[in-house]
Design an enzyme around this catalytic site. Sequence first.
Site, PDB file in Angstrom:
ATOM      1  N   ASP A 161       1.273  12.801   5.122  1.00 48.13           N
ATOM      2  CA  ASP A 161       1.103  11.404   4.711  1.00 48.13           C
ATOM      3  C   ASP A 161       2.007  11.041   3.523  1.00 48.13           C
ATOM      4  O   ASP A 161       3.085  10.494   3.720  1.00 48.13           O
ATOM      5  CB  ASP A 161      -0.372  11.117   4.409  1.00 48.13           C
ATOM      6  N   GLU A 190      -8.787   4.769   9.029  1.00 47.43           N
ATOM      7  CA  GLU A 190      -8.666   5.603   7.814  1.00 47.43           C
ATOM      8  C   GLU A 190      -9.821   5.205   6.897  1.00 47.43           C
ATOM      9  O   GLU A 190     -10.722   5.993   6.632  1.00 47.43           O
ATOM     10  CB  GLU A 190      -7.306   5.355   7.145  1.00 47.43           C
ATOM     11  N   HIS A 212       5.214   9.123   5.102  1.00 53.52           N
ATOM     12  CA  HIS A 212       5.870   7.936   4.536  1.00 53.52           C
ATOM     13  C   HIS A 212       6.957   8.432   3.593  1.00 53.52           C
ATOM     14  O   HIS A 212       6.658   9.128   2.623  1.00 53.52           O
ATOM     15  CB  HIS A 212       4.854   7.089   3.758  1.00 53.52           C
ATOM     16  N   HIS A 220      -1.751   2.767  11.734  1.00 51.84           N
ATOM     17  CA  HIS A 220      -2.831   3.354  10.949  1.00 51.84           C
ATOM     18  C   HIS A 220      -4.121   2.628  11.356  1.00 51.84           C
ATOM     19  O   HIS A 220      -4.154   1.382  11.362  1.00 51.84           O
ATOM     20  CB  HIS A 220      -2.619   3.105   9.453  1.00 51.84           C
ATOM     21  N   HIS A 237       3.398  12.067  10.641  1.00 47.19           N
ATOM     22  CA  HIS A 237       2.813  11.015   9.801  1.00 47.19           C
ATOM     23  C   HIS A 237       3.231  11.278   8.364  1.00 47.19           C
ATOM     24  O   HIS A 237       2.596  12.034   7.633  1.00 47.19           O
ATOM     25  CB  HIS A 237       1.279  11.034   9.972  1.00 47.19           C
TER      26      HIS A 237
HETATM   27  N1  ADE Z   1       1.049   3.745   3.043  1.00 49.37           N
HETATM   28  C1  ADE Z   1       1.360   4.968   2.586  1.00 49.37           C
HETATM   29  N2  ADE Z   1       0.355   5.817   2.810  1.00 49.37           N
HETATM   30  C2  ADE Z   1      -0.624   5.124   3.437  1.00 49.37           C
HETATM   31  C3  ADE Z   1      -1.898   5.445   3.943  1.00 49.37           C
HETATM   32  N3  ADE Z   1      -2.411   6.661   3.850  1.00 49.37           N
HETATM   33  N4  ADE Z   1      -2.627   4.457   4.500  1.00 49.37           N
HETATM   34  C4  ADE Z   1      -2.128   3.226   4.591  1.00 49.37           C
HETATM   35  N5  ADE Z   1      -0.939   2.880   4.152  1.00 49.37           N
HETATM   36  C5  ADE Z   1      -0.182   3.827   3.581  1.00 49.37           C
HETATM   37 ZN    ZN Z   2      -0.094   7.031   6.301  1.00 50.26          ZN
END
Ligand code: ADE
Ligand code: ZN
Length: 339
Positions: free
Chosen positions: A280, A202, A21, A199, A19
């Site tokens: 993340d 969260e 980005h 996702h 996970h």
């Molecule tokens: N884009 C980048 N990080 C994210 C996250 N933690 N939650 C949702 N979208 C994201």
């Molecule tokens: Zn994320």
Amino acid sequence: MNPIQLESFIKGIPKAELHLHIEGTFEPELMFEIARRNQISIPYQSVEELKKAYNFNNLQEFLDIYYAGASVLLHEQDFYDLTWAYLIKVQEQNLIHTEIFFDPQTHTDRGVSFDTVIQGIHTALEDGHKKLGISSRIIMCFLRHLDESAAFETLEQALPYKKWIIGVGLDSSEMGHPPSKFERVFSKAIANGFISVAHAGEEGPAEYVWEAINLLKVSRIDHGNRSIDDKQLIKHIAEKQIPLTVCPLSNLELKVVDDLKDHPLLQLMDSGLMVTLNSDDPAYFGGYMNENYIEIASALNLSKKQITELAKNSFISSFLLDDEKEQMIQKVETFYQNN
Ligand code: ADE
Ligand code: ZN
């Protein structure tokens, strides 16, 4: 385990990241450098001033800055440099496999072509494999704050690059944008051979996790923290062994938890869930994989056995082939036996 032993154990153990980005690995120093060469001005005077802005009360406050940062990326070389910088971290941290997200719409909406983005990322990952021995996969995320037709358009753009993209994901502002909004797009993506992840849970409710499972047919849940609010859901996720990609420092920085000591990681593990640890958006949340492992392990007093379980889970939950998984899990086991 004292802190020094803990750190050395975590730094040494082979791990996979599931996970991450790629736009969230954009370190301020590289951001300033790319902005300068692309002649784009950043509304901050210095790296230090920019870092001071990294003080978030929720997901949206972070996303606003994250999208602004990504807006200096224009050329294939920019995406290559961004990805390569991350791969250097990967190597330093003993990650042997990584599955990275990218957000095509963040770039195509600014007039950067899908091809420019994917070529830059893919070429860096190929070099990462050849020169650094790092294995990887790419997952393309749809931005959930945009509409369904934009996601369909993005899926069309991705089809010629299907051999480079293993799956589709769903990210950005969660509240008010439930997985159900993208049921039809995910169905088409799956019909085209993509694996799906999303996702969910969260900031959003457990109901969104149910939707991700039932409507988007996900193979993993990204975050999933709020699953803890629904006993039936926890039972279901445990029975099906649907992995959760948990991100402790992200949760702390985005105020999903107030303190890592209150993080639900252990509750989730104790409920028999397949949990993994991830970073993340490490450039924004104060740490890459090892820092995530170290911080959560010290907050929750995790044992070597639990840390090893998390590292093994990262391979079990990956989209590697079965024999690749077995080889990597064996490396974790050997490290555990010798340390
Ligand atoms: N884009 C980048 N990080 C994210 C996250 N933690 N939650 C949702 N979208 C994201
Ligand atoms: Zn994320």
